[in-house]
Design an enzyme around this catalytic site. Structure first.
Site, mmCIF file in Angstrom:
data_model
loop_
_atom_site.group_PDB
_atom_site.id
_atom_site.type_symbol
_atom_site.label_atom_id
_atom_site.label_comp_id
_atom_site.label_asym_id
_atom_site.label_seq_id
_atom_site.Cartn_x
_atom_site.Cartn_y
_atom_site.Cartn_z
ATOM 1 C CE1 TYR A 1 -9.214 7.123 -5.615
ATOM 2 C CE2 TYR A 1 -9.776 5.819 -3.695
ATOM 3 C CZ TYR A 1 -9.101 5.951 -4.875
ATOM 4 O OH TYR A 1 -8.303 4.939 -5.323
ATOM 5 C CE LYS B 1 -3.602 13.637 -19.573
ATOM 6 N NZ LYS B 1 -2.539 13.070 -20.445
ATOM 7 C CG ASP C 1 0.314 11.024 -20.073
ATOM 8 O OD1 ASP C 1 0.902 11.892 -19.384
ATOM 9 O OD2 ASP C 1 -0.195 11.286 -21.183
ATOM 10 C CG ASP D 1 -5.480 3.537 -6.041
ATOM 11 O OD1 ASP D 1 -4.974 2.817 -5.166
ATOM 12 O OD2 ASP D 1 -6.362 3.146 -6.828
ATOM 13 C CG ASP E 1 -1.612 -1.051 -6.933
ATOM 14 O OD1 ASP E 1 -1.584 -0.557 -5.791
ATOM 15 O OD2 ASP E 1 -2.387 -1.965 -7.259
HETATM 16 C C1 IPM Z 1 -5.377 1.554 -1.637
HETATM 17 C C2 IPM Z 1 -6.596 0.766 -2.034
HETATM 18 C C3 IPM Z 1 -7.841 1.578 -1.721
HETATM 19 C C4 IPM Z 1 -7.743 2.881 -2.498
HETATM 20 C C5 IPM Z 1 -9.168 0.852 -2.007
HETATM 21 C C6 IPM Z 1 -9.249 -0.485 -1.304
HETATM 22 C C7 IPM Z 1 -10.368 1.698 -1.676
HETATM 23 O O1 IPM Z 1 -6.528 0.408 -3.377
HETATM 24 O O2 IPM Z 1 -5.225 1.851 -0.435
HETATM 25 O O3 IPM Z 1 -4.579 1.883 -2.512
HETATM 26 O O4 IPM Z 1 -8.097 2.924 -3.682
HETATM 27 O O5 IPM Z 1 -7.325 3.879 -1.898
HETATM 28 MN MN MN Z 2 -4.665 0.979 -4.371
#
Ligand code: IPM
Ligand code: MN
Length: 358
Positions: free
Chosen positions: A142, A192, A224, A248, A252
């Site tokens: 990032y 990884k 993975d 990240d 999710d």
């Molecule tokens: C999160 C989001 C952010 C990230 C984006 C919006 C830049 O997906 O906070 O997980 O990737 O960190």
């Molecule tokens: Mn995210």
């Protein structure tokens, strides 16, 4: 106690969900005899529209003068065409980095009343789903050097440098081990290391830090395999510590298996008590203004603020248990709706939780 909170409503559903979290915070302050003073500031798409940049200096200044920051969400199709540094997301990355918020805590827990919303089989979730992802937030791909160029063969090419230094890995690992002490005492460090140099450095340092915590059960796992284990047997995990991009993606995944992205809060912490609190989900521009947004992730983020930045444990418990009570009573926003439950909108959900703060 008196506390100063910077409010970043942001874009899309951001303003709606932050408003509900503020109602809950105000009721909590009244109930427990505190005073919270809020300063709204701009960030993201709305900041681009009103000031020309996604993260105005004034916003950073107000955040630095506050005890903590509560953030809704940023981004939307309107700003998607902008250059990388002129996108709403650049504001989010910028504030994380400028405020030194290296430790991102993302708890994923299956709440009993939401068992129906969980996409995994009962035989899997019966073993329990209560884990904490500790994501490194201001390093890795990032923040490494980014380049788009035409290479010597004439091909359009882009690179994102993934870079980690030992101290960055060490401090986030320490955060994870300290948190594991207060939980079930287990840390899984995800990397990884079969491919990446940054991961080999990461693994070596994670091992070294684990030596300082003999009472914590420690393991390494490839990313993975972790993605697979999260759906095969999430009860395997207590605290997962990992680098920015892996964190990240895995967060999710972890939130979806709890039923909805709309339920998961997060805390982004610097050294000391300062933190920024935001839901894991995004700005959902498609449902902005319709009342369909679920404010619970933001409300639970406010609870994390009470706990981590203000040291208010009873207050945080009160917010979390109010959320539980409302869910147990059968109230649901659209994203977590299931048969026999009562559909409510964002404002009603916020109001119900506020009424249940005791
Ligand atoms: C999160 C989001 C952010 C990230 C984006 C919006 C830049 O997906 O906070 O997980 O990737 O960190
Ligand atoms: Mn995210």
């Amino acid at each position: 106690m008196e506390k100063k909170i910077a409010l970043i409503h942001g874009d899309g559903i951001g303003p709606e969900i932050v408003d509900e979290a503020v109602r809950v915070l105000n009721k909590t302050a009244d109930t427990f005899g505190h005073k919270f003073a809020y300063t709204p500031v701009l960030m993201g798409g709305i900041a681009i529209d009103e000031t020309g940049v996604p993260l105005p200096d004034e916003t950073l200044k107000v955040c630095r003068e506050s005890d903590s920051v509560l953030l809704g969400a940023v981004g939307g199709p309107k700003w998607d065409k902008g250059a990388g540094n002129m996108r709403p997301e650049a504001g989010l990355l910028g504030i994380r980095s400028a405020l030194g918020l290296y430790a991102n805590l993302r708890p994923a827990k299956l709440l009993a009343p939401l068992a129906e919303a969980c996409p995994l089989k009962r035989s899997i979730t019966d073993k329990g789903l209560d884990l904490l992802i500790v994501r490194e937030l201001i390093g890795g791909a990032y923040f490494g050097e980014k380049r788009t160029f035409t290479d010597e063969r004439g091909f359009k090419t882009a690179t994102d440098e993934m870079k980690y230094s030992d101290f960055e890995i060490e401090r986030i690992c320490r955060t994870a081990f300290e948190l594991a002490k207060k939980r079930r005492g287990k840390v899984t460090s995800v990397d990884k290391a079969n491919v990446l140099d940054t991961s080999r450095l990461w693994r070596g340092i994670a091992h070294k830090v684990s030596g300082e915590y003999p009472d914590i059960d420690y393991e390494d796992m490839l990313v993975d395999n972790t993605a697979m284990q999260l759906v095969r047997d999430p009860s395997h995990f207590d605290v997962i510590v990992t680098e920015n991009l892996f964190g990240d993606i895995l967060s999710d995944e972890a939130s979806m298996i709890t039923g909805s992205l709309g339920m998961i809060p997060s805390a982004s912490l610097a050294d000391g008590a300062f933190g920024l609190y935001e839901p894991v989900h995004g700005s959902a521009p498609d449902i902005a203004g319709t009342g369909k947004a679920n404010p619970i992730a933001t409300i639970l983020s406010a609870a994390m603020m009470l706990r981590f930045s203000f040291g208010m444990q009873a207050e945080a418990d009160a917010v979390e248990s109010a959320v539980n009570k409302v869910l147990e009573a059968g109230y649901r926003t659209a994203d977590i709706m299931s048969e026999g439950c009562r559909l409510v909108d964002c404002k009603d959900m916020g109001g119900l939780i506020t009424d249940n703060i005791a």
